[in-house]
Write a protein that holds these residues in place. Structure first.
Motif, PDB file in Angstrom:
ATOM      1  N   SER A  32      -4.514  -0.008 -14.377  1.00  0.00           N
ATOM      2  CA  SER A  32      -4.764  -1.051 -13.377  1.00  0.00           C
ATOM      3  C   SER A  32      -4.591  -0.517 -11.966  1.00  0.00           C
ATOM      4  O   SER A  32      -5.357  -0.852 -11.065  1.00  0.00           O
ATOM      5  CB  SER A  32      -3.840  -2.246 -13.607  1.00  0.00           C
ATOM      6  N   ASP A  72       0.833  -1.194   0.000  1.00  0.00           N
ATOM      7  CA  ASP A  72       0.000   0.000   0.000  1.00  0.00           C
ATOM      8  C   ASP A  72       0.870   1.247   0.000  1.00  0.00           C
ATOM      9  O   ASP A  72       2.062   1.195   0.258  1.00  0.00           O
ATOM     10  CB  ASP A  72      -0.993  -0.005   1.167  1.00  0.00           C
ATOM     11  N   GLU A  77     -11.431   0.508  -6.795  1.00  0.00           N
ATOM     12  CA  GLU A  77     -12.060  -0.667  -6.189  1.00  0.00           C
ATOM     13  C   GLU A  77     -11.947  -0.618  -4.668  1.00  0.00           C
ATOM     14  O   GLU A  77     -12.889  -0.971  -3.952  1.00  0.00           O
ATOM     15  CB  GLU A  77     -11.429  -1.957  -6.724  1.00  0.00           C
ATOM     16  N   ASP A  89      -7.565   1.626 -11.238  1.00  0.00           N
ATOM     17  CA  ASP A  89      -8.723   0.759 -11.022  1.00  0.00           C
ATOM     18  C   ASP A  89      -8.687   0.115  -9.646  1.00  0.00           C
ATOM     19  O   ASP A  89      -9.714   0.002  -8.979  1.00  0.00           O
ATOM     20  CB  ASP A  89      -8.799  -0.332 -12.093  1.00  0.00           C
ATOM     21  N   SER A  90      -7.496  -0.315  -9.197  1.00  0.00           N
ATOM     22  CA  SER A  90      -7.412  -0.956  -7.887  1.00  0.00           C
ATOM     23  C   SER A  90      -7.709   0.047  -6.775  1.00  0.00           C
ATOM     24  O   SER A  90      -8.347  -0.297  -5.777  1.00  0.00           O
ATOM     25  CB  SER A  90      -6.038  -1.608  -7.666  1.00  0.00           C
ATOM     26  N   GLU A  91      -7.287   1.301  -6.962  1.00  0.00           N
ATOM     27  CA  GLU A  91      -7.609   2.323  -5.958  1.00  0.00           C
ATOM     28  C   GLU A  91      -9.105   2.620  -5.966  1.00  0.00           C
ATOM     29  O   GLU A  91      -9.705   2.787  -4.907  1.00  0.00           O
ATOM     30  CB  GLU A  91      -6.803   3.593  -6.228  1.00  0.00           C
TER      31      GLU A  91
END
Length: 191
Positions: free
Chosen positions: A113, A2, A120, A116-118
């Motif tokens: 990506s 993170d 999500e 997108d992960s953040e």
């Protein structure tokens, strides 16, 4: 890894902590490799880009203004290095085929990506807060709203039989419960 962990490792590496540098390389290498693979370089060129990215990172380590965003810095640098290699290898090929000229990549870039992960993670946090607020509501509303989000959704007749609510009361009760849930979410700034 993170962002806060990355930021702490970058700050430690700036101070000369070899273990922090090693943890950064081990933790962030998959990101760098994903960018390299997305550009479909040869194995030798890919290794060259990988080495160059980490060399540039080491050169600029003390000048990175936002250590928490080192992942974005690495991904962007890897992308630029890949494009530099591709430009140096590009051969001029003449074509009048519009399918070649108009082709767009369907592959997600590592930057997309990461974003997108953040996104999500933000969505998952909103969902967690929603369920937390729902759990704080009265039993009747909690039961009804949980049943209504089932997949596939049950019929009003099935809901009536299961919860002992008249079929004609389900809709108005649902609206009142949803208004209360919205008010709870708004009160806590979680909407």
């Amino acid at each position: 890894m993170d962002r806060t962990e990355v930021g702490a490792l970058v700050r430690s590496a700036v101070d000369g902590d070899a273990a922090a540098w090693k943890a950064l390389v081990e933790g962030m290498s998959p990101l760098v490799w994903s960018v390299v693979r997305a550009h479909r370089l040869s194995e030798a060129d890919g290794h060259e880009v990988y080495q160059t990215v980490w060399f540039r990172f080491a050169q600029h380590l003390g000048r990175i203004r936002e250590p928490d965003k080192a992942g974005s810095w690495l991904a962007s640098t890897a992308r630029h290095e890949c494009l530099k290699v591709i430009r140096s290898l590009t051969r001029l090929t003449l074509t009048d085929d519009p399918r070649v000229l108009d082709r767009a990549s369907d592959d997600r870039t590592p930057e997309e990506s990461l974003i997108d992960s953040e996104d999500e993670a933000d969505r998952a946090e909103r969902v967690r807060r929603l369920w937390q607020e729902l759990d704080g509501m009265g039993e009747r509303c909690r039961q009804l709203l949980r049943v209504l989000v089932a997949s596939p959704p049950p019929s009003y007749g099935e809901i009536s039989a299961a919860l002992g609510i008249a079929v004609g009361s389900i809709g108005p009760l649902r609206q009142r419960c949803l208004r209360r849930l919205r008010a709870r979410m708004d009160a806590r700034g979680a909407a």
